[in-house]
Design an enzyme around this catalytic site. Structure first.
Site, PDB file in Angstrom:
ATOM      1  NE  ARG A 127       6.693   0.260   9.941  1.00  0.00           N
ATOM      2  CZ  ARG A 127       5.464   0.239   9.430  1.00  0.00           C
ATOM      3  NH1 ARG A 127       5.228   0.797   8.253  1.00  0.00           N
ATOM      4  NH2 ARG A 127       4.478  -0.336  10.063  1.00  0.00           N
ATOM      5  NE  ARG A 134       2.489  -4.165  11.279  1.00  0.00           N
ATOM      6  CZ  ARG A 134       3.534  -3.962  10.469  1.00  0.00           C
ATOM      7  NH1 ARG A 134       4.710  -4.527  10.730  1.00  0.00           N
ATOM      8  NH2 ARG A 134       3.408  -3.195   9.415  1.00  0.00           N
ATOM      9  CE  LYS A 174      -2.321  -0.755   3.803  1.00  0.00           C
ATOM     10  NZ  LYS A 174      -1.700  -1.990   4.317  1.00  0.00           N
ATOM     11  NE  ARG A 228      -3.942  -0.896  10.288  1.00  0.00           N
ATOM     12  CZ  ARG A 228      -2.904  -0.275   9.730  1.00  0.00           C
ATOM     13  NH1 ARG A 228      -3.034   0.961   9.300  1.00  0.00           N
ATOM     14  NH2 ARG A 228      -1.756  -0.891   9.573  1.00  0.00           N
TER      15      ARG A 228
HETATM   16  P1  AMP Z   1       1.192   0.945   9.029  1.00  0.00           P
HETATM   17  O1  AMP Z   1       2.322   1.881   8.766  1.00  0.00           O
HETATM   18  O2  AMP Z   1      -0.041   1.271   8.239  1.00  0.00           O
HETATM   19  O3  AMP Z   1       1.576  -0.506   8.916  1.00  0.00           O
HETATM   20  O4  AMP Z   1       0.770   1.163  10.566  1.00  0.00           O
HETATM   21  C1  AMP Z   1       1.674   0.902  11.619  1.00  0.00           C
HETATM   22  C2  AMP Z   1       0.924   0.846  12.941  1.00  0.00           C
HETATM   23  O5  AMP Z   1       0.299   2.116  13.192  1.00  0.00           O
HETATM   24  C3  AMP Z   1      -0.220  -0.163  12.995  1.00  0.00           C
HETATM   25  O6  AMP Z   1       0.227  -1.485  13.298  1.00  0.00           O
HETATM   26  C4  AMP Z   1      -1.092   0.439  14.094  1.00  0.00           C
HETATM   27  O7  AMP Z   1      -0.538   0.202  15.371  1.00  0.00           O
HETATM   28  C5  AMP Z   1      -0.985   1.936  13.810  1.00  0.00           C
HETATM   29  N1  AMP Z   1      -2.026   2.398  12.864  1.00  0.00           N
HETATM   30  C6  AMP Z   1      -1.846   2.864  11.586  1.00  0.00           C
HETATM   31  N2  AMP Z   1      -3.021   3.167  11.037  1.00  0.00           N
HETATM   32  C7  AMP Z   1      -3.969   2.894  11.961  1.00  0.00           C
HETATM   33  C8  AMP Z   1      -5.381   2.977  11.966  1.00  0.00           C
HETATM   34  N3  AMP Z   1      -6.076   3.372  10.900  1.00  0.00           N
HETATM   35  N4  AMP Z   1      -6.026   2.611  13.116  1.00  0.00           N
HETATM   36  C9  AMP Z   1      -5.362   2.204  14.209  1.00  0.00           C
HETATM   37  N5  AMP Z   1      -4.031   2.068  14.249  1.00  0.00           N
HETATM   38  C10 AMP Z   1      -3.326   2.421  13.145  1.00  0.00           C
END
Ligand code: AMP
Length: 216
Positions: A160, A171, A13, A88
């Site tokens: 990360r 996740r 994404k 999400r």
């Molecule tokens: P990502 O970079 O999209 O993989 O997001 C990394 C982490 O940020 C996720 O595992 C969640 O802990 C948090 N996060 C990102 N977007 C959301 C969302 N829409 N709702 C809740 N937590 C989020």
């Protein structure tokens, strides 16, 4: 074009959103990126989110919705956005509709990037991110020209803290609990299109561009 990219962590994404944002001259809005910045800046929100993110769990809906509402006050979204990492959960999809509606806007298209667990785990545990511009690389699939250095801006690359196998599996589990209701929600309003994200990044990008051209 108000485009949402849906899919498991590691489906590409972020990579697709970045390229689309460039091609379509739209802002790329990633809730994960905004949250990581908040953590880095040590804000109230960042302090609340840090541990949750390290465990691979979701930051509470109301916190993320407020954060997104603030982001949408930026006039750069007047012509559209590429939204990555939100919604999400079903309540987040409803919040997104409400936040946009209050601004006279609506989601145009939701592209679901489908990917298999094996591909995701390989992608994420080998992912490297630029600390300066956020570009993504992969130790074997998409290595930078110079080890540890971003091709575009020469920033240093890092892994990360949530891209380790244990957290990636958590996740994925969290994602799977929520995704069915999201898919049903967007199918019902005929906004959902699905793509096989295990194909090469260039192929997937072209397919998303084709889909977006059919909408507007
Ligand atoms: P990502 O970079 O999209 O993989 O997001 C990394 C982490 O940020 C996720 O595992 C969640 O802990 C948090 N996060 C990102 N977007 C959301 C969302 N829409 N709702 C809740 N937590 C989020």
């Amino acid at each position: 074009m108000y485009l949402v990219l849906l899919g498991p962590p590691g489906a590409g994404k972020g990579t697709q959103a970045k390229r689309l944002a460039e091609k379509l001259s739209l802002p790329h809005i990633s809730t994960g990126d905004i949250l990581r910045q908040q953590v880095k800046d040590g804000t109230d929100l960042g302090r609340q989110a840090k541990e949750i993110m390290e465990k691979g769990l979701l930051v509470p809906d109301e916190l993320v919705a407020q954060m997104l509402d603030d982001r949408f006050n930026n006039p750069d979204i007047k012509k559209g956005f590429i939204l990555d990492g939100y919604p999400r959960t079903l309540p987040q999809a409803c919040s997104l509709d409400e936040i946009l509606k209050a601004k006279g806007l609506a989601v145009d298209l939701v592209v679901y990037l489908d990917s298999s667990d094996e591909v995701i785990i390989k992608r994420l545990t080998g992912r490297q991110v630029c600390s300066k511009c956020g570009a993504n690389f992969h130790v074997t699939n998409m290595p930078p020209k110079v080890k540890g250095v971003c091709d575009s801006c020469q920033g240093s690359l890092y892994q990360r803290s949530d891209d380790n196998e244990t957290t990636v599996r958590k996740r994925l589990e969290v994602y799977k609990q929520q995704v069915a209701s999201l898919i049903a929600y967007y199918k019902k309003v005929s906004k959902l299109q699905s793509l096989n994200a295990d194909l090469g990044a260039e192929v997937v990008l072209e397919q998303i561009i084709d889909l977006s051209a059919q909408v507007k």
